[in-house]
Motif scaffolding. Structure first.
Motif, PDB file in Angstrom:
ATOM      1  N   LEU A 122      -0.724  -2.901  -6.639  1.00 37.30           N
ATOM      2  CA  LEU A 122      -1.494  -3.679  -7.615  1.00 37.30           C
ATOM      3  C   LEU A 122      -0.738  -4.937  -8.037  1.00 37.30           C
ATOM      4  CD1 LEU A 122      -3.078  -0.975  -9.885  1.00 37.30           C
ATOM      5  CD2 LEU A 122      -4.248  -2.600  -8.440  1.00 37.30           C
ATOM      6  N   ARG A 123       0.584  -4.796  -8.177  1.00 37.57           N
ATOM      7  CA  ARG A 123       1.390  -5.974  -8.534  1.00 37.57           C
ATOM      8  C   ARG A 123       1.260  -7.037  -7.453  1.00 37.57           C
ATOM      9  NH1 ARG A 123       2.183  -6.802 -13.610  1.00 37.57           N
ATOM     10  NH2 ARG A 123       2.845  -4.933 -14.662  1.00 37.57           N
ATOM     11  N   SER A 124       1.304  -6.632  -6.192  1.00 38.53           N
ATOM     12  CA  SER A 124       1.210  -7.626  -5.120  1.00 38.53           C
ATOM     13  C   SER A 124      -0.171  -8.261  -5.099  1.00 38.53           C
ATOM     14  CB  SER A 124       1.548  -6.992  -3.774  1.00 38.53           C
ATOM     15  OG  SER A 124       0.487  -6.214  -3.320  1.00 38.53           O
ATOM     16  N   GLN A 175      -5.878  -1.617 -16.628  1.00 36.53           N
ATOM     17  CA  GLN A 175      -7.131  -0.911 -16.291  1.00 36.53           C
ATOM     18  C   GLN A 175      -7.166  -0.569 -14.801  1.00 36.53           C
ATOM     19  OE1 GLN A 175     -10.675  -3.080 -17.326  1.00 36.53           O
ATOM     20  NE2 GLN A 175     -11.960  -1.557 -16.328  1.00 36.53           N
ATOM     21  N   ALA A 176      -6.704  -1.529 -13.970  1.00 39.22           N
ATOM     22  CA  ALA A 176      -6.718  -1.284 -12.532  1.00 39.22           C
ATOM     23  C   ALA A 176      -5.806  -0.118 -12.173  1.00 39.22           C
ATOM     24  CB  ALA A 176      -6.279  -2.542 -11.798  1.00 39.22           C
ATOM     25  N   LEU A 177      -4.648  -0.055 -12.829  1.00 42.23           N
ATOM     26  CA  LEU A 177      -3.706   1.028 -12.541  1.00 42.23           C
ATOM     27  C   LEU A 177      -4.267   2.367 -13.020  1.00 42.23           C
ATOM     28  CD1 LEU A 177      -0.980   1.666 -11.363  1.00 42.23           C
ATOM     29  CD2 LEU A 177       0.040   1.326 -13.590  1.00 42.23           C
ATOM     30  N   ARG A 178      -4.929   2.323 -14.172  1.00 44.64           N
ATOM     31  CA  ARG A 178      -5.509   3.555 -14.697  1.00 44.64           C
ATOM     32  C   ARG A 178      -6.587   4.064 -13.738  1.00 44.64           C
ATOM     33  NH1 ARG A 178      -7.838   1.948 -19.495  1.00 44.64           N
ATOM     34  NH2 ARG A 178      -5.854   1.074 -20.145  1.00 44.64           N
ATOM     35  N   GLU A 179      -7.379   3.126 -13.242  1.00 39.87           N
ATOM     36  CA  GLU A 179      -8.442   3.540 -12.322  1.00 39.87           C
ATOM     37  C   GLU A 179      -7.875   3.998 -10.990  1.00 39.87           C
ATOM     38  OE1 GLU A 179     -11.420   0.570 -11.973  1.00 39.87           O
ATOM     39  OE2 GLU A 179     -11.961   0.696 -14.096  1.00 39.87           O
ATOM     40  N   ALA A 180      -6.800   3.323 -10.540  1.00 38.81           N
ATOM     41  CA  ALA A 180      -6.218   3.681  -9.243  1.00 38.81           C
ATOM     42  C   ALA A 180      -5.572   5.061  -9.294  1.00 38.81           C
ATOM     43  CB  ALA A 180      -5.195   2.637  -8.830  1.00 38.81           C
ATOM     44  N   SER A 181      -4.978   5.408 -10.442  1.00 42.81           N
ATOM     45  CA  SER A 181      -4.281   6.687 -10.530  1.00 42.81           C
ATOM     46  C   SER A 181      -5.055   7.694 -11.367  1.00 42.81           C
ATOM     47  CB  SER A 181      -2.889   6.471 -11.145  1.00 42.81           C
ATOM     48  OG  SER A 181      -3.041   5.911 -12.430  1.00 42.81           O
ATOM     49  N   GLY A 182      -6.306   7.386 -11.673  1.00 40.66           N
ATOM     50  CA  GLY A 182      -7.073   8.242 -12.563  1.00 40.66           C
ATOM     51  C   GLY A 182      -7.386   9.601 -11.976  1.00 40.66           C
ATOM     52  N   SER A 183      -7.912   9.638 -10.768  1.00 39.78           N
ATOM     53  CA  SER A 183      -8.366  10.909 -10.215  1.00 39.78           C
ATOM     54  C   SER A 183      -7.219  11.636  -9.524  1.00 39.78           C
ATOM     55  CB  SER A 183      -9.493  10.661  -9.219  1.00 39.78           C
ATOM     56  OG  SER A 183      -9.039   9.822  -8.183  1.00 39.78           O
ATOM     57  N   ASN A 207      -6.966  -7.347 -14.540  1.00 36.23           N
ATOM     58  CA  ASN A 207      -6.635  -6.473 -15.662  1.00 36.23           C
ATOM     59  C   ASN A 207      -5.774  -5.337 -15.133  1.00 36.23           C
ATOM     60  OD1 ASN A 207      -6.500  -4.850 -17.866  1.00 36.23           O
ATOM     61  ND2 ASN A 207      -8.669  -4.998 -18.376  1.00 36.23           N
ATOM     62  N   PHE A 208      -4.449  -5.542 -15.238  1.00 36.35           N
ATOM     63  CA  PHE A 208      -3.534  -4.653 -14.534  1.00 36.35           C
ATOM     64  C   PHE A 208      -3.591  -3.228 -15.054  1.00 36.35           C
ATOM     65  CE2 PHE A 208       0.514  -2.675 -13.638  1.00 36.35           C
ATOM     66  CZ  PHE A 208       0.625  -2.928 -12.289  1.00 36.35           C
ATOM     67  N   GLY A 245     -14.110  -3.839 -10.469  1.00 37.77           N
ATOM     68  CA  GLY A 245     -14.476  -3.975 -11.870  1.00 37.77           C
ATOM     69  C   GLY A 245     -13.379  -4.555 -12.739  1.00 37.77           C
ATOM     70  N   THR A 246     -12.147  -4.635 -12.201  1.00 36.61           N
ATOM     71  CA  THR A 246     -11.041  -5.016 -13.065  1.00 36.61           C
ATOM     72  C   THR A 246     -10.639  -6.472 -12.913  1.00 36.61           C
ATOM     73  OG1 THR A 246      -9.600  -4.190 -11.365  1.00 36.61           O
ATOM     74  CG2 THR A 246     -10.047  -2.726 -13.216  1.00 36.61           C
ATOM     75  N   SER A 247     -11.213  -7.161 -11.919  1.00 31.68           N
ATOM     76  CA  SER A 247     -10.866  -8.571 -11.800  1.00 31.68           C
ATOM     77  C   SER A 247     -11.813  -9.378 -12.674  1.00 31.68           C
ATOM     78  CB  SER A 247     -10.942  -8.980 -10.335  1.00 31.68           C
ATOM     79  OG  SER A 247     -11.833 -10.005 -10.150  1.00 31.68           O
ATOM     80  N   LEU A 248     -11.253 -10.233 -13.484  1.00 34.59           N
ATOM     81  CA  LEU A 248     -12.094 -10.978 -14.430  1.00 34.59           C
ATOM     82  C   LEU A 248     -11.661 -12.436 -14.444  1.00 34.59           C
ATOM     83  CD1 LEU A 248      -9.825 -10.449 -17.025  1.00 34.59           C
ATOM     84  CD2 LEU A 248     -11.140  -8.364 -16.978  1.00 34.59           C
TER      85      LEU A 248
END
Lengths: 134, 138
Positions: free
Chosen positions: B18-20, B47-55, B44-45, B84-87
């Motif tokens: 996500l950082r890259s 949120q993106a990380l939460r979604e990436a590691s959520g499940s 939106n880092f 959804g996290t890029s704004l």
């Protein structure tokens, strides 16, 4: 590998900015050019930037879409003894505004520097990524 | 025990990817600093990380990228969660040519993101080193 595409993005910006710098150099070099026998003096040029999708649309670089010529009338000076003077004794110079060009030059060089810095940082990060786990 | 350490490593891997990707978004903004009408983007880092590691509690969503450019490879399913996290970044000072890139903010974010990328790399490196010394037992 999304970090590698940064080199494409910043590379496109560096290339576009260098083209802008090129145009500025051309304008400044011809700032005092006098109209030839056809009465056409040098016209100041400007680059137009445009966003261009890269890497199948995931990232956006920049390109020079076209180069436009200024339509302003050339600077006229009353020099009756000049060989290129017209019937009224006026000599037409180019319509380049040197102040505008200097501002353009500074802006282009700053943008160039920013993008080179982005590439350097990315290169350092990639080098460190390559050494991961060692 | 190995499962536990793998989860930690998975999380850091996702953060690194996500950082890259955020680095790429910021680089595009800096590149288009003089393009008329360009709208600055931001990721939106958190949120993106939460979604990436959520499940699946830190488990990687491995997807077979047979439809992608390199069939047969297994990629990280981070890109799809980015939608959804890029704004769009809100411009603090509007400019005449409708370009909303704030160069100071972009460069600051870029430096900040580089630092975080490096930090994540160090976490991974020290994790690997810890595992290696645990395996060797010397």
């Amino acid at each position: 590998m999304s970090m590698l595409s940064i080199f494409h993005i910043s590379g496109s910006a560096v290339s576009a900015q260098s083209q802008r710098l090129n145009v500025v150099a051309s304008n400044l070099a011809n700032a005092d050019a006098v109209a030839g026998p056809d009465g056409q003096s040098y016209k100041a040029r400007q680059v137009m930037f445009q966003t261009v999708p890269m890497n199948s649309g995931t990232s956006q670089g920049v390109q020079v879409s076209r180069i436009v010529e200024s339509t302003e009338p050339g600077r006229k000076q009353h020099l009756p003894s000049h060989p290129n003077a017209d019937a009224q004794g006026f000599v037409t110079y180019s319509n380049v505004n040197p102040v505008e060009e200097m501002v353009n030059m500074i802006s282009a060089s700053r943008a160039y520097q920013s993008n080179v810095e982005v590439m350097n940082t990315t290169k350092n990060l990639l080098m460190k990524t390559l050494q991961m786990g060692q | 025990m190995l499962n536990l350490t793998n989860q930690n490593l998975d999380f850091q891997t996702k953060a690194l990817v996500l950082r890259s990707q955020r680095q790429q978004v910021l680089a595009a903004n800096i590149a288009n600093g003089d393009t008329p009408g360009y709208v600055a983007k931001e990721l939106n880092f958190s949120q993106a990380l939460r979604e990436a590691s959520g499940s699946g509690a830190g488990r990687l969503n491995l997807v077979s990228s047979s439809d992608a450019k390199t069939p047969g490879h297994i990629g990280l399913d981070v890109r799809s969660s980015l939608e959804g996290t890029s704004l769009y970044a809100r411009p603090s000072q509007p400019s005449g040519d409708n370009n909303s890139v704030d160069m100071d903010r972009e460069r600051a974010s870029f430096a900040d993101n580089s630092l975080h990328y490096e930090a994540t790399l160090r976490f991974i490196n020290s994790h690997v080193r810890t595992m290696l010394s645990a395996i060797q037992g010397q």
